[in-house]
Design a protein around this motif. Structure first.
Motif, mmCIF file in Angstrom:
data_model
loop_
_atom_site.group_PDB
_atom_site.id
_atom_site.type_symbol
_atom_site.label_atom_id
_atom_site.label_comp_id
_atom_site.label_asym_id
_atom_site.label_seq_id
_atom_site.Cartn_x
_atom_site.Cartn_y
_atom_site.Cartn_z
ATOM 1 N N HIS A 270 43.275 39.281 48.396
ATOM 2 C CA HIS A 270 44.108 39.840 49.461
ATOM 3 C C HIS A 270 43.425 41.032 50.126
ATOM 4 O O HIS A 270 43.103 40.993 51.304
ATOM 5 N N TRP B 171 50.666 40.895 44.306
ATOM 6 C CA TRP B 171 50.394 39.460 44.343
ATOM 7 C C TRP B 171 50.302 38.957 42.913
ATOM 8 O O TRP B 171 49.734 39.619 42.045
ATOM 9 N N GLU C 269 45.225 30.592 40.430
ATOM 10 C CA GLU C 269 45.933 30.322 41.681
ATOM 11 C C GLU C 269 46.977 31.389 41.986
ATOM 12 O O GLU C 269 47.667 31.859 41.091
ATOM 13 N N HIS C 270 47.074 31.745 43.253
ATOM 14 C CA HIS C 270 48.112 32.646 43.734
ATOM 15 C C HIS C 270 49.430 31.880 43.683
ATOM 16 O O HIS C 270 49.490 30.706 44.045
ATOM 17 N N ALA D 162 52.292 32.183 45.362
ATOM 18 C CA ALA D 162 53.090 31.964 46.574
ATOM 19 C C ALA D 162 52.941 30.516 47.048
ATOM 20 O O ALA D 162 51.830 29.976 47.112
ATOM 21 N N SER E 136 50.039 29.017 49.419
ATOM 22 C CA SER E 136 48.861 29.884 49.461
ATOM 23 C C SER E 136 47.637 29.154 48.924
ATOM 24 O O SER E 136 47.724 28.395 47.971
ATOM 25 N N ARG E 137 46.506 29.415 49.541
ATOM 26 C CA ARG E 137 45.242 28.859 49.066
ATOM 27 C C ARG E 137 44.401 29.918 48.355
ATOM 28 O O ARG E 137 43.298 29.649 47.916
ATOM 29 N N ALA E 138 44.928 31.129 48.263
ATOM 30 C CA ALA E 138 44.197 32.224 47.622
ATOM 31 C C ALA E 138 44.088 31.950 46.126
ATOM 32 O O ALA E 138 44.984 31.384 45.507
#
Length: 121
Positions: free
Chosen positions: A48, A86, A94-95, A97, A100-102
């Motif tokens: 982020h 986050w 993996e994030h 949310a 999300s791809r973060a």
């Protein structure tokens, strides 16, 4: 036998039961965590805002549930970034949310005897 790209970073008993041990490998900070009976390693950079994510809190999270219901679960499996909260799955990086791809950047961990090794890049 230990592979040539592995660097010894700690003894198994130096990895805390909760939280992380942050080590430096080739100039990169890496957090090593216990998740159940396994060890995982993640780069100490939040996708982020590049926060030192591995210095965040290890906890659980709210699980999908009905309206006005808040069910807590996955204790010890979730890493919360110290800057903006986050949440990341410590097993996959993996994030949490939806959509999300973060994700966190993972490093391979091996245990040989009482020593912990991380794959150097």
């Amino acid at each position: 036998m230990v592979g040539t790209n592995l660097q010894r970073v700690a003894r198994v008993d130096e990895i805390p039961e909760t939280g992380s041990l942050v080590v430096t490998v080739n100039g990169t900070e890496i957090g090593i965590f216990r998740v159940g009976s396994e060890l995982v390693a993640w780069r100490n950079v939040c996708p982020h805002f590049a926060a030192p994510v591995c210095k965040g809190t290890v906890a659980g999270t709210t699980l999908p549930s009905g309206v006005y219901q808040y069910e807590y679960g996955r204790d010890g499996e979730i890493l919360q970034c110290p800057w903006h909260g986050w949440e990341f799955d410590l097993r996959t990086g993996e994030h949490l949310a939806v959509g999300s791809r973060a994700r966190l950047r993972q490093y391979s961990v091996e245990i040989h005897g009482d020593d912990v090794y991380v794959a150097a890049r």
